[in-house]
Design a protein around this motif. Structure first.
Motif, PDB file in Angstrom:
ATOM      1  N   LEU A 249      79.003  47.107  16.354  1.00 18.55           N
ATOM      2  CA  LEU A 249      79.352  45.690  16.393  1.00 18.55           C
ATOM      3  C   LEU A 249      78.497  44.841  15.466  1.00 18.55           C
TER       4      LEU A 249
ATOM      5  N   ASP B 212      84.824  47.682  17.395  1.00 17.30           N
ATOM      6  CA  ASP B 212      84.634  47.590  18.837  1.00 17.30           C
ATOM      7  C   ASP B 212      85.153  48.879  19.452  1.00 17.30           C
TER       8      ASP B 212
ATOM      9  N   SER C 246      88.371  48.800  21.507  1.00 19.29           N
ATOM     10  CA  SER C 246      89.602  48.299  20.904  1.00 19.29           C
ATOM     11  C   SER C 246      90.363  49.429  20.238  1.00 19.29           C
TER      12      SER C 246
ATOM     13  N   ASP D 187      90.651  48.859  16.511  1.00 16.09           N
ATOM     14  CA  ASP D 187      89.424  49.165  15.787  1.00 16.09           C
ATOM     15  C   ASP D 187      89.187  50.672  15.711  1.00 16.09           C
TER      16      ASP D 187
END
Length: 238
Positions: free
Chosen positions: A35, A53, A56, A59
């Motif tokens: 992050l 992330d 996610s 991501d």
């Protein structure tokens, strides 16, 4: 000789960063996710950093695609991204519960699933399990879920000679403690209760991960390596 490759989630700080630095020093081509801003990790310039992330799915997909583009294939997938939400059952809300499982369990599972086509035959997967006991029921459940997941995956991926193991750090001085407002002096004092008389460092865990990724661990799969300064032995003997 072709350099080995590694993808490390949560690799911009703490244990993941120490592992990235160690593997890089041993000639690996390394990509990390985290992050932190990609220019703020302090890692060597040729370590690829991707802001992502771990909870996610978008991501995760993007990070794995970046690994495909930059590394081509993987010899090591180190799943160390995680989140801490300590607290007793009566004060654990749905948001904290969901974050624990979305990142520590779901995120790790789907990162492995998405990265599976990139894993070479004979590759290594290493989960960082960490401690959950004493930090609340939800935290314990989220951390504890990784060990049976790891063992099941070890059996499932064995036909491809992909080894799946875990490291379980004990008291390791990482940035996670400062985020919880714990002072350096307090952390150091904890070492008095450790059989080796010190709190561990991220480099201690990185060495264990590097071993599990090496040919020297070629007959080890489905196992959990304690990196606890003897606390694991101490607790079993108590």
């Amino acid at each position: 000789m072709t350099a080995k490759t590694a993808l490390i989630t949560g690799g911009t700080s703490g244990i993941g960063k120490a592992t990235a630095e160690l593997l890089h020093s041993r000639g690996y081509r390394v990509m990390v996710t985290g992050l932190r801003d990609t220019g703020d990790s302090g890692l060597p310039e040729d370590v690829i950093t991707v802001r992502a992330d771990a909870g996610s799915m978008t991501d995760i997909d993007r990070a794995v695609e970046q690994a495909r583009e930059h590394l081509g294939s993987l010899d090591l997938l180190h799943l160390t991204a995680g989140v801490s939400r300590p607290g007793p059952v009566e004060s654990t809300d749905e948001a904290a519960f969901d974050a624990l499982f979305d990142i520590n369990v779901k995120g790790n599972f789907f990162t492995l699933q998405k990265a599976l086509p990139l894993l070479n035959e004979g590759a290594s997967v290493v989960f960082t399990v960490g401690a959950g006991e004493g930090l609340g029921a939800a935290m314990t459940a989220a951390k504890g879920a990784l060990l049976p997941l790891m063992r099941s995956l070890a059996l499932e991926l064995a036909p491809r000679r992909i080894r799946v193991n875990a490291v379980s750090p004990g008291l390791i001085d990482t940035p996670a403690y400062s985020k919880l407002g714990i002072s350096p002096d307090t952390i150091a004092s904890w070492g008095e209760g450790v059989p080796l008389s010190r709190v561990g460092t991220p480099a201690d865990v990185a060495g264990a991960v590097a071993f599990l990724a090496s040919d020297g661990a070629g007959y080890i799969t489905g196992d959990n390596l304690l990196v606890s300064g003897g606390m694991g032995v101490h607790s079993r003997a108590a």
